[in-house]
Design a protein around this motif. Structure first.
Motif, mmCIF file in Angstrom:
data_model
loop_
_atom_site.group_PDB
_atom_site.id
_atom_site.type_symbol
_atom_site.label_atom_id
_atom_site.label_comp_id
_atom_site.label_asym_id
_atom_site.label_seq_id
_atom_site.Cartn_x
_atom_site.Cartn_y
_atom_site.Cartn_z
ATOM 1 N N TYR A 64 0.832 -1.195 0.000
ATOM 2 C CA TYR A 64 0.000 0.000 0.000
ATOM 3 C C TYR A 64 0.868 1.248 0.000
ATOM 4 O O TYR A 64 2.052 1.202 0.307
ATOM 5 C CB TYR A 64 -0.907 0.004 1.242
ATOM 6 N N ALA A 65 0.253 2.358 -0.335
ATOM 7 C CA ALA A 65 0.912 3.661 -0.281
ATOM 8 C C ALA A 65 -0.148 4.707 0.009
ATOM 9 O O ALA A 65 -1.338 4.496 -0.270
ATOM 10 C CB ALA A 65 1.612 3.964 -1.597
ATOM 11 N N ARG A 66 0.278 5.814 0.534
ATOM 12 C CA ARG A 66 -0.614 6.952 0.812
ATOM 13 C C ARG A 66 0.084 8.220 0.363
ATOM 14 O O ARG A 66 1.293 8.349 0.533
ATOM 15 C CB ARG A 66 -0.923 7.058 2.304
ATOM 16 N N ALA A 67 -0.688 9.139 -0.175
ATOM 17 C CA ALA A 67 -0.143 10.440 -0.557
ATOM 18 C C ALA A 67 -1.248 11.473 -0.444
ATOM 19 O O ALA A 67 -2.423 11.168 -0.675
ATOM 20 C CB ALA A 67 0.381 10.404 -1.992
ATOM 21 N N ALA A 68 -0.846 12.689 -0.089
ATOM 22 C CA ALA A 68 -1.818 13.782 -0.112
ATOM 23 C C ALA A 68 -2.427 13.815 -1.510
ATOM 24 O O ALA A 68 -1.709 13.697 -2.510
ATOM 25 C CB ALA A 68 -1.129 15.097 0.215
ATOM 26 N N SER A 69 -3.731 13.939 -1.584
ATOM 27 C CA SER A 69 -4.410 13.865 -2.887
ATOM 28 C C SER A 69 -3.992 14.972 -3.843
ATOM 29 O O SER A 69 -4.135 14.812 -5.062
ATOM 30 C CB SER A 69 -5.923 13.861 -2.691
ATOM 31 N N ASP A 70 -3.442 16.066 -3.331
ATOM 32 C CA ASP A 70 -2.972 17.135 -4.219
ATOM 33 C C ASP A 70 -1.481 17.012 -4.543
ATOM 34 O O ASP A 70 -0.920 17.848 -5.238
ATOM 35 C CB ASP A 70 -3.285 18.511 -3.634
ATOM 36 N N ASN A 71 -0.836 15.933 -4.088
ATOM 37 C CA ASN A 71 0.581 15.704 -4.375
ATOM 38 C C ASN A 71 0.675 14.912 -5.686
ATOM 39 O O ASN A 71 0.940 13.713 -5.706
ATOM 40 C CB ASN A 71 1.246 14.952 -3.212
ATOM 41 N N THR A 72 0.455 15.615 -6.785
ATOM 42 C CA THR A 72 0.387 14.949 -8.089
ATOM 43 C C THR A 72 1.699 14.270 -8.473
ATOM 44 O O THR A 72 1.681 13.223 -9.118
ATOM 45 C CB THR A 72 -0.033 15.937 -9.195
ATOM 46 N N GLY A 73 2.821 14.819 -8.046
ATOM 47 C CA GLY A 73 4.106 14.199 -8.362
ATOM 48 C C GLY A 73 4.239 12.828 -7.729
ATOM 49 O O GLY A 73 4.611 11.854 -8.386
ATOM 50 N N SER A 74 3.912 12.731 -6.452
ATOM 51 C CA SER A 74 4.013 11.448 -5.765
ATOM 52 C C SER A 74 2.989 10.455 -6.300
ATOM 53 O O SER A 74 3.294 9.274 -6.485
ATOM 54 C CB SER A 74 3.837 11.639 -4.257
ATOM 55 N N LEU A 75 1.787 10.917 -6.555
ATOM 56 C CA LEU A 75 0.771 10.025 -7.123
ATOM 57 C C LEU A 75 1.217 9.496 -8.478
ATOM 58 O O LEU A 75 1.016 8.311 -8.788
ATOM 59 C CB LEU A 75 -0.577 10.745 -7.234
ATOM 60 N N ARG A 76 1.845 10.338 -9.271
ATOM 61 C CA ARG A 76 2.345 9.917 -10.588
ATOM 62 C C ARG A 76 3.445 8.857 -10.444
ATOM 63 O O ARG A 76 3.459 7.863 -11.172
ATOM 64 C CB ARG A 76 2.841 11.134 -11.368
ATOM 65 N N VAL A 77 4.354 9.042 -9.494
ATOM 66 C CA VAL A 77 5.413 8.059 -9.237
ATOM 67 C C VAL A 77 4.788 6.709 -8.886
ATOM 68 O O VAL A 77 5.157 5.667 -9.438
ATOM 69 C CB VAL A 77 6.346 8.526 -8.094
ATOM 70 N N LEU A 78 3.843 6.728 -7.971
ATOM 71 C CA LEU A 78 3.202 5.483 -7.531
ATOM 72 C C LEU A 78 2.475 4.793 -8.686
ATOM 73 O O LEU A 78 2.579 3.578 -8.859
ATOM 74 C CB LEU A 78 2.253 5.770 -6.368
ATOM 75 N N GLU A 79 1.767 5.558 -9.490
ATOM 76 C CA GLU A 79 1.049 4.963 -10.622
ATOM 77 C C GLU A 79 2.013 4.390 -11.656
ATOM 78 O O GLU A 79 1.764 3.320 -12.214
ATOM 79 C CB GLU A 79 0.107 5.996 -11.242
ATOM 80 N N LYS A 80 3.129 5.061 -11.906
ATOM 81 C CA LYS A 80 4.134 4.532 -12.842
ATOM 82 C C LYS A 80 4.686 3.196 -12.361
ATOM 83 O O LYS A 80 5.135 2.382 -13.170
ATOM 84 C CB LYS A 80 5.295 5.513 -13.015
ATOM 85 N N CYS A 81 4.675 2.989 -11.053
ATOM 86 C CA CYS A 81 5.199 1.749 -10.468
ATOM 87 C C CYS A 81 4.114 0.693 -10.279
ATOM 88 O O CYS A 81 4.367 -0.347 -9.666
ATOM 89 C CB CYS A 81 5.895 2.057 -9.149
ATOM 90 N N GLY A 82 2.920 0.946 -10.793
ATOM 91 C CA GLY A 82 1.861 -0.059 -10.769
ATOM 92 C C GLY A 82 0.826 0.079 -9.677
ATOM 93 O O GLY A 82 -0.116 -0.717 -9.616
ATOM 94 N N PHE A 83 0.970 1.053 -8.800
ATOM 95 C CA PHE A 83 -0.036 1.269 -7.760
ATOM 96 C C PHE A 83 -1.286 1.868 -8.387
ATOM 97 O O PHE A 83 -1.195 2.666 -9.333
ATOM 98 C CB PHE A 83 0.491 2.225 -6.686
ATOM 99 N N ARG A 84 -2.437 1.488 -7.844
ATOM 100 C CA ARG A 84 -3.718 2.024 -8.313
ATOM 101 C C ARG A 84 -4.482 2.586 -7.121
ATOM 102 O O ARG A 84 -4.488 1.988 -6.034
ATOM 103 C CB ARG A 84 -4.558 0.936 -8.980
ATOM 104 N N ALA A 85 -5.135 3.728 -7.339
ATOM 105 C CA ALA A 85 -5.936 4.345 -6.281
ATOM 106 C C ALA A 85 -7.037 3.386 -5.860
ATOM 107 O O ALA A 85 -7.733 2.811 -6.699
ATOM 108 C CB ALA A 85 -6.522 5.663 -6.764
#
Length: 156
Positions: free
Chosen positions: A111-132
């Motif tokens: 699992y991972a968590r990120a502030a919903s407005d932290n688009t950079g971190s969300l993008r990193v996680l999605e590139k690595c296969g994480f899904r909201a």
């Protein structure tokens, strides 16, 4: 840029402490210690995680210490976390470091968590296969307010 992970050395801790006291990075990360400038609390936290069974690594870019990455928690609920010095944002370092960490720790789900407005971190996680998977709200010390965070999952 060559990105590698290695065990955390004592000499990395002053770098991590400096990174954790960058106001812009703190704001973006949002969910940080109550007082990031408390060196005793910082040292106690790092002593605890370095002596645990968590997987904690230093992120190197071309040999320079630029951040940290970890997998922590109990099996079945383990989370990833990472921190990259703001001077290195937008260069693919967080993505490369997280990919390396995920290779080292093959268990799933993670699992991972990120502030919903932290688009950079969300993008990193999605590139690595994480899904909201969900959203939640929590008190963000760096912002002095309750904010929305996105909870992500990496399966199979």
């Amino acid at each position: 840029m060559n990105v590698e992970l290695r065990e955390v050395h004592d000499s990395d801790l002053p770098v991590f402490f400096r990174q954790m006291n960058d106001p812009e990075a703190l704001h973006m990360a949002a969910f940080v210690p109550k007082d990031p400038a408390d060196r005793d609390a910082f040292d106690a936290h790092w002593a605890k995680i370095r002596s645990s069974s968590d997987v904690v690594r230093t992120v190197l870019a071309d040999g320079d210490v630029v951040g940290s990455a970890a997998v922590y928690g109990v099996p079945g609920e383990r989370e990833v976390t990472y921190w990259v010095d703001r001077a290195y944002w937008g260069k693919g370092i967080a993505t490369a470091a997280l990919r390396a960490l995920l290779t080292e720790v093959p268990e799933r789900p993670l699992y991972a968590r990120a502030a919903s407005d932290n688009t950079g971190s969300l993008r990193v996680l999605e590139k690595c296969g994480f899904r909201a998977a969900a959203t939640a709200s929590g008190y963000a010390s760096a912002r002095g307010a309750e904010i929305e965070e996105t909870v992500l999952i990496l399966e199979g």
